[in-house]
Design a protein around this motif. Structure first.
Motif, PDB file in Angstrom:
ATOM      1  N   THR A 121       0.692  -1.105  -0.107  1.00  0.00           N
ATOM      2  CA  THR A 121      -0.087   0.223  -0.192  1.00  0.00           C
ATOM      3  C   THR A 121       0.655   1.296  -0.132  1.00  0.00           C
ATOM      4  O   THR A 121       2.166   1.391   0.407  1.00  0.00           O
ATOM      5  CB  THR A 121      -1.016   0.087   1.306  1.00  0.00           C
ATOM      6  OG1 THR A 121      -0.107   0.676   2.334  1.00  0.00           O
ATOM      7  CG2 THR A 121      -1.554  -1.505   1.602  1.00  0.00           C
ATOM      8  N   PRO A 122       0.159   2.399  -0.375  1.00  0.00           N
ATOM      9  CA  PRO A 122       1.280   3.588  -0.397  1.00  0.00           C
ATOM     10  C   PRO A 122       1.097   4.512   0.852  1.00  0.00           C
ATOM     11  O   PRO A 122       1.602   5.450   0.803  1.00  0.00           O
ATOM     12  CB  PRO A 122       0.360   4.485  -1.424  1.00  0.00           C
ATOM     13  CG  PRO A 122      -1.018   3.891  -1.477  1.00  0.00           C
ATOM     14  CD  PRO A 122      -1.219   2.468  -1.123  1.00  0.00           C
ATOM     15  N   ALA A 136       7.724   9.415  -6.226  1.00  0.00           N
ATOM     16  CA  ALA A 136       6.753   9.839  -7.126  1.00  0.00           C
ATOM     17  C   ALA A 136       5.739  10.648  -6.242  1.00  0.00           C
ATOM     18  O   ALA A 136       5.180  11.717  -6.743  1.00  0.00           O
ATOM     19  CB  ALA A 136       5.914   8.550  -7.837  1.00  0.00           C
ATOM     20  N   ARG A 137       5.364  10.546  -4.814  1.00  0.00           N
ATOM     21  CA  ARG A 137       4.445  11.077  -4.200  1.00  0.00           C
ATOM     22  C   ARG A 137       5.152  12.657  -3.861  1.00  0.00           C
ATOM     23  O   ARG A 137       4.381  13.628  -3.835  1.00  0.00           O
ATOM     24  CB  ARG A 137       4.533  10.582  -2.829  1.00  0.00           C
ATOM     25  CG  ARG A 137       3.508   9.420  -2.918  1.00  0.00           C
ATOM     26  CD  ARG A 137       2.178   9.839  -2.383  1.00  0.00           C
ATOM     27  NE  ARG A 137       1.298   8.682  -2.477  1.00  0.00           N
ATOM     28  CZ  ARG A 137       0.024   8.324  -1.929  1.00  0.00           C
ATOM     29  NH1 ARG A 137      -0.418   9.728  -1.142  1.00  0.00           N
ATOM     30  NH2 ARG A 137      -0.794   7.569  -2.165  1.00  0.00           N
ATOM     31  N   ALA A 138       6.625  12.861  -4.092  1.00  0.00           N
ATOM     32  CA  ALA A 138       7.099  13.975  -3.589  1.00  0.00           C
ATOM     33  C   ALA A 138       7.564  14.732  -4.693  1.00  0.00           C
ATOM     34  O   ALA A 138       8.164  15.888  -4.822  1.00  0.00           O
ATOM     35  CB  ALA A 138       8.366  13.756  -2.814  1.00  0.00           C
ATOM     36  N   SER A 183      11.455  -1.190  -9.637  1.00  0.00           N
ATOM     37  CA  SER A 183      10.145  -0.348  -8.877  1.00  0.00           C
ATOM     38  C   SER A 183       8.696  -1.364  -9.210  1.00  0.00           C
ATOM     39  O   SER A 183       8.556  -1.960 -10.062  1.00  0.00           O
ATOM     40  CB  SER A 183       9.699   0.897  -9.593  1.00  0.00           C
ATOM     41  OG  SER A 183       8.571   1.545  -9.229  1.00  0.00           O
ATOM     42  N   PRO A 184       8.013  -1.510  -8.041  1.00  0.00           N
ATOM     43  CA  PRO A 184       6.641  -2.143  -8.003  1.00  0.00           C
ATOM     44  C   PRO A 184       5.508  -1.243  -8.642  1.00  0.00           C
ATOM     45  O   PRO A 184       4.692  -1.747  -9.021  1.00  0.00           O
ATOM     46  CB  PRO A 184       6.347  -2.327  -6.473  1.00  0.00           C
ATOM     47  CG  PRO A 184       7.000  -0.967  -6.142  1.00  0.00           C
ATOM     48  CD  PRO A 184       8.183  -0.491  -6.661  1.00  0.00           C
ATOM     49  N   GLY A 185       5.912  -0.079  -9.126  1.00  0.00           N
ATOM     50  CA  GLY A 185       4.980   1.048  -9.755  1.00  0.00           C
ATOM     51  C   GLY A 185       5.031   2.066  -8.836  1.00  0.00           C
ATOM     52  O   GLY A 185       5.871   2.386  -7.902  1.00  0.00           O
ATOM     53  N   THR A 186       4.333   3.348  -9.151  1.00  0.00           N
ATOM     54  CA  THR A 186       4.559   4.323  -8.346  1.00  0.00           C
ATOM     55  C   THR A 186       3.038   5.056  -7.718  1.00  0.00           C
ATOM     56  O   THR A 186       3.093   5.926  -7.028  1.00  0.00           O
ATOM     57  CB  THR A 186       5.069   5.551  -9.602  1.00  0.00           C
ATOM     58  OG1 THR A 186       3.981   5.690 -10.344  1.00  0.00           O
ATOM     59  CG2 THR A 186       6.418   5.106 -10.018  1.00  0.00           C
ATOM     60  N   GLY A 187       2.171   4.311  -8.026  1.00  0.00           N
ATOM     61  CA  GLY A 187       0.897   4.748  -7.706  1.00  0.00           C
ATOM     62  C   GLY A 187       0.339   6.096  -8.710  1.00  0.00           C
ATOM     63  O   GLY A 187      -0.749   6.453  -8.508  1.00  0.00           O
ATOM     64  N   PHE A 188       0.880   6.339  -9.610  1.00  0.00           N
ATOM     65  CA  PHE A 188       0.448   7.299 -10.844  1.00  0.00           C
ATOM     66  C   PHE A 188       0.467   6.398 -12.255  1.00  0.00           C
ATOM     67  O   PHE A 188       1.190   5.454 -12.421  1.00  0.00           O
ATOM     68  CB  PHE A 188       1.605   8.253 -10.936  1.00  0.00           C
ATOM     69  CG  PHE A 188       1.563   9.277  -9.786  1.00  0.00           C
ATOM     70  CD1 PHE A 188       0.687  10.327  -9.769  1.00  0.00           C
ATOM     71  CD2 PHE A 188       2.389   8.915  -8.741  1.00  0.00           C
ATOM     72  CE1 PHE A 188       0.641  11.020  -8.488  1.00  0.00           C
ATOM     73  CE2 PHE A 188       2.279   9.671  -7.605  1.00  0.00           C
ATOM     74  CZ  PHE A 188       1.444  10.862  -7.364  1.00  0.00           C
ATOM     75  N   LEU A 206      -4.740  -0.958  -2.488  1.00  0.00           N
ATOM     76  CA  LEU A 206      -3.573  -1.852  -2.761  1.00  0.00           C
ATOM     77  C   LEU A 206      -2.852  -1.514  -4.275  1.00  0.00           C
ATOM     78  O   LEU A 206      -3.533  -1.233  -5.340  1.00  0.00           O
ATOM     79  CB  LEU A 206      -4.192  -3.076  -2.932  1.00  0.00           C
ATOM     80  CG  LEU A 206      -4.828  -3.821  -1.488  1.00  0.00           C
ATOM     81  CD1 LEU A 206      -5.455  -5.072  -1.591  1.00  0.00           C
ATOM     82  CD2 LEU A 206      -3.599  -3.818  -0.557  1.00  0.00           C
ATOM     83  N   GLY A 207      -1.619  -1.891  -4.308  1.00  0.00           N
ATOM     84  CA  GLY A 207      -0.888  -1.813  -5.498  1.00  0.00           C
ATOM     85  C   GLY A 207      -0.508  -0.648  -5.961  1.00  0.00           C
ATOM     86  O   GLY A 207      -0.911   0.585  -5.411  1.00  0.00           O
ATOM     87  N   PHE A 208       0.349  -0.250  -7.049  1.00  0.00           N
ATOM     88  CA  PHE A 208       0.766   0.762  -7.281  1.00  0.00           C
ATOM     89  C   PHE A 208       0.815   1.242  -8.912  1.00  0.00           C
ATOM     90  O   PHE A 208       1.491   1.893  -9.266  1.00  0.00           O
ATOM     91  CB  PHE A 208       2.361   1.016  -6.782  1.00  0.00           C
ATOM     92  CG  PHE A 208       2.553   0.633  -5.539  1.00  0.00           C
ATOM     93  CD1 PHE A 208       2.101   1.265  -4.515  1.00  0.00           C
ATOM     94  CD2 PHE A 208       3.134  -0.717  -5.096  1.00  0.00           C
ATOM     95  CE1 PHE A 208       2.256   1.193  -3.197  1.00  0.00           C
ATOM     96  CE2 PHE A 208       3.397  -1.026  -3.785  1.00  0.00           C
ATOM     97  CZ  PHE A 208       2.863  -0.002  -2.547  1.00  0.00           C
TER      98      PHE A 208
END
Length: 325
Positions: free
Chosen positions: A171-172, A211-213, A227-232, A269-271
């Motif tokens: 989770t993020p 990615a969040r910053a 990377s598992p992903g960025t959430g974007f 869940l997930g990115f």
């Protein structure tokens, strides 16, 4: 009976991983020693400049905080942690910040920050804390050697990283906690070193933090690796003026993580999409055939390429297939 659609299989796979992690973490955590106590760090005065005298004062203050944490660990009976802190507190080490509480927070400088013309900020992923800090330190030293003079590497352990096998790593939430601290740290570096070329190097879960910053940070490049992903959904959604790079080694297990993002009533869940995939929009660099922890291995292809990115020599970066950027 027909097979379920691929998207359903991915969702089921991710939920299965979550359930397994949620069960495994409490069981494994029960066998761990309780968190080692440490005092709150001293209230260090804000850095006004990056000249050698000002930095020396900050390094000395952090050294005192490390010494206090060492004494607390020794008093608690954790002699392994105390020995590690004793090494961290030697006069040869340079910490801009240190907090021994809750797994540890720190920002260690490798190289001469006062004279650096290019700065790499390493943001680690899951499983890095004071007890496993040597991994981040080894990678930082290898990168500095590859970069050479007029460079500095900062190992930024500025957040409570999730355990590698845990529900938190899916989770993020930890990234959301960490991003404001990374934002503030990079902005302070910019104020202290306004002419230096700064790059974020973000490993694994650290890429979610970066990615969040990313929005609003004045950095030259953001490198997402393992990377598992960025959430974007894509690089454009990061809203950054930096060049976004991505790389994944051929034997990195992270390739097997489902690249989906599920919004549940009380949990995300997930990115999302793979930054190293063709649709994300990042510039892809060759990351070799190593595993998840091999990107900063001395002499490796990804280390050489990331050093070239930090140095600003993008044209010499090796791309997949043997081409150059």
């Amino acid at each position: 009976m027909p097979s379920p659609p691929r998207s359903d299989r991915l969702r089921r796979g991710l939920l299965a991983v979550l359930v397994a992690a949620s069960v495994a973490v409490p069981v494994s955590g029960a066998a761990r020693p309780e968190t080692v106590p440490a005092p709150a760090p001293s209230a260090a005065a804000p850095l006004r400049s990056a000249d050698p005298a000002a930095l020396a004062g900050r390094y000395a203050a952090s050294r005192a905080d490390i010494g206090a944490a060492e004494r607390a660990a020794r008093g608690h009976g954790d002699h392994v942690r105390a020995a590690s802190l004793h090494t961290m507190g030697t006069s040869a080490r340079r910490f801009l910040t240190f907090d021994g509480r809750d797994g540890g927070r720190s920002a260690e400088v490798f190289g001469d920050l006062a004279r650096a013309e290019r700065i790499a900020v390493l943001v680690p992923g899951a499983g890095i804390d004071l007890d496993h800090y040597w991994r981040l330190r080894n990678g930082s030293r290898a990168l500095l050697r590859e970069l050479g003079g007029r460079s500095a590497v900062v190992a930024w352990l500025g957040y409570r990283t999730p355990r590698t096998v845990s529900s938190d790593a899916l989770t993020p939430a930890r990234a959301a906690e960490a991003a404001p601290g990374l934002d503030a740290f990079v902005r302070e570096l910019e104020r202290l070193k306004p002419t230096a070329r700064t790059t974020l190097l973000c490993h694994s879960y650290g890429s979610v933090v970066c990615a969040r910053a990313a929005h609003g940070l004045r950095v030259a490049d953001i490198v997402l690796y393992g990377s598992p992903g960025t959430g974007f959904p894509d690089a454009a959604a990061l809203r950054t003026g930096a060049t976004v790079w991505a790389g994944r080694a051929r034997d990195d297990w992270i390739a097997g993580v489902p690249h989906i993002r599920l919004r549940l009533p009380f949990l995300e869940l997930g990115f999302g999409p793979d930054p190293a995939g063709p649709g994300f929009g990042a510039r892809i660099f060759a990351a070799g055939d190593g595993g998840h922890s091999d990107y900063l291995r001395p002499g490796s292809e990804p280390l050489r390429n990331m050093a070239r990115i930090v140095a600003g020599t993008a044209g010499s970066v090796q791309l997949p297939g043997g081409h150059r950027a």
